[in-house]
Scaffold this active site. Structure first.
Site, PDB file in Angstrom:
ATOM      1  N   CYS B 130      42.516  34.327  53.480  1.00 47.32           N
ATOM      2  CA  CYS B 130      42.012  35.202  52.404  1.00 47.32           C
ATOM      3  C   CYS B 130      43.118  35.794  51.547  1.00 47.32           C
ATOM      4  CB  CYS B 130      41.173  36.329  53.011  1.00 47.32           C
ATOM      5  SG  CYS B 130      41.937  37.131  54.439  1.00 47.32           S
ATOM      6  N   HIS B 254      40.672  42.955  49.606  1.00 46.24           N
ATOM      7  CA  HIS B 254      42.095  43.130  49.870  1.00 46.24           C
ATOM      8  C   HIS B 254      42.843  43.492  48.586  1.00 46.24           C
ATOM      9  CE1 HIS B 254      41.311  41.398  53.682  1.00 46.24           C
ATOM     10  NE2 HIS B 254      41.797  40.191  53.514  1.00 46.24           N
TER      11      HIS B 254
END
Lengths: 350, 350
Positions: B130, B254
């Site tokens: 990710c 994130h």
């Protein structure tokens, strides 16, 4: 009998002011009398110092009559207004705001790094920005041993760095989010700016105002304060410093991811860890096998700067990464201020 | 009539698996039949796909009979066990685990960056980590235009990156902290590691296991996956990449603070912003006067990679800082996997 000091804390009711009272209680400074100063709004409140209740007074120029030492953390404009009055009346001031940090006549001091700068004070000593302090405490022993060419830092800064009201707002947001309510924001990212965003369960890449250069003022401070503290010149060509400052949903203690390059390319991570282990004000927490590394929750309430995750960048010789955490209200503010005051006393400068 | 596909989602009940179902619903892939596969524990549950209930089945090798496309996110060992069985039965698999990412026979693909790598697949395509995906989407247009020498990244990674159970644990910790109760930790920082720490109101500079090199496995992945995606070689000398990965108390999305150096030293921040404005999969959020910059809470639920705070490092020519945010469950996982599947269909590779 050794000298005793009359001390005034300006901004006594704020997050840092409260910590200053505690840190002064635990310090080696012989306090004869303590004045707690704040705005008219807080006057009349009482706070405790060494078991005794002390009433908060409204600050006026005459509040500094007979005061030897001022610890100040009530915002830049308050410092600008009152510290010259305090100096005029013979006090020495340690100022935790940014008001005087870049004044060439004002020493900007972290006692582990440049205590000798205190010797040239003219009544005001500036305490650096919280995020700068913890970084220079960790980097200075490395700079002394190996030279320091470049610093690239990304910060993970706690809500309390924006003051008690920001911290309260943040906890309220977290409560609301978990209760499925809409979060409201009136302070963060920066009091007085046009727009406000929730910090809880979020990240805000803005600390202090954003400037035309593209940098936030917090980032500017980290760059120029580091140079002034380390080499005495806010515009020094070396060490090069660049910064990205981010507010994270943590109450107390800032984290910093620091990449740095040293002059001496033979330096190793083991040598750097050994330096840090013996450095004043630093606690090395670097034991990967046992998952030991600095964390805000374990740094909170402590005076030290915690350093870990020290490792080489395997692609660039003389380059390393590390992770630094410290309590932003203590080493980043109140303790560094009181520590500066202790140094002034030890050096006979007050 | 165009071809229709029988699709299986392996790990359908996890955080990413759930998102895969949604992303597949919204995709251009004509789905004839959907199989939801999980462990025996989850078999019998029902989930909804395009308004219809679908029962979760226990995964066996025969689950893949007649399946054209597998989207897999059930952990590395499950992928190792079942994907070869699926390939044997004629399926093409997009795997979101780290099991096959470094296999030289397996393309590691971000469709905005290296879709042509899909052409050489042997039945398995790996979805990158990710934190890598969102970074390479933002950096690739810059690399194409100016060359890319060096990347130094510090991550601010959400709890959901460690899975649904880690996310639940994190929210429980936050509840407990705010209620004045002791927080407990059994999963974070990394399931199965020896020690566990609370993430709520804290920062954990460990994602995945810590290795003897001094780097966490997550940091290792960011370094080597970036090289493999960008230049086809996990050990390429250029771009140089170093990373510090930190788990932050955020649920979803994130953040990344990225410092990078380009070959062409005449490059300006304005040129880079223009490139990003026109780059596929990127939304530029960079308006300092109006405090516009990427934030996890505003990125959550979106497929794009949000980039802002683009600015030059005034001391190093050709060097810049920027701030990247993306939904780690969507672009960082489920959407990138479904997007890879769409590319396979478009390219006639399935």
């Amino acid at each position: 009998m050794s000298k005793e000091y009359t001390v005034a804390i300006l901004g006594a009711t704020g997050a840092v002011g409260n910590c200053m009272i505690q840190q002064l209680e635990q310090s080696s400074i012989p306090v004869k009398e303590l004045h707690l100063l704040a705005s008219a709004r807080s006057a009349g409140k009482t706070l405790t110092f060494r078991g005794q209740e002390v009433e908060v007074e409204e600050t006026t120029p005459d509040s500094f009559e007979g005061v030897d030492l001022v610890l100040s953390s009530a915002g830049g404009s308050t410092s600008k207004k009152f510290l010259p009055e305090a100096v005029k009346r013979g006090a020495v001031c340690v100022d935790n705001t940014s008001a005087y940090r870049m004044d060439p006549d004002v020493p900007l001091v972290v006692p582990e790094v440049n205590p000798e700068a205190l010797d040239n004070h003219h009544g005001i000593i500036a305490n650096p920005n919280c995020s700068t302090i913890q970084m220079v405490v960790a980097l200075e022993p490395i700079r002394q041993a190996f030279g320091l060419k470049q610093v690239i830092v990304s910060t993970y800064q706690a809500a309390s760095g924006a003051g008690q009201s920001a911290l309260n707002e943040f906890y309220q947001q977290a409560q609301d989010y978990l209760a499925g309510k809409k979060m409201t924001a009136e302070i963060l990212p920066t009091k007085g700016d046009k727009r406000h965003y929730p910090l809880a369960f979020n990240l805000l890449p803005q600390i202090d105002v954003l400037e035309d250069s593209g940098y936030s003022h917090e980032e500017w401070k980290m760059i120029h304060e580091t140079k002034k503290i380390m080499v005495g010149d806010m515009d020094a060509a070396e060490p090069k410093v660049t910064a990205t400052c981010v507010r994270v949903p943590v109450g107390i203690s800032h984290g910093e991811s620091v990449y740095f390059e040293v002059e001496d390319q033979s330096a190793t991570a083991d040598q750097i860890k050994e330096l840090l282990q013996n450095a004043p004000g630093v606690v090395l927490q670097d034991d990967l096998a046992n998952q030991v590394y600095p964390q805000p929750l374990t740094a909170e309430g402590k005076r030290d700067v915690f350093v870990g995750r020290v490792r080489p960048d395997y692609e660039n010789k003389g380059a390393f990464n590390m992770w630094i955490v410290a309590d932003n209200l203590l080493k980043g503010a109140a303790w560094n201020a009181v520590q500066n005051a202790e140094c002034l006393v030890e050096r006979g400068l007050i």
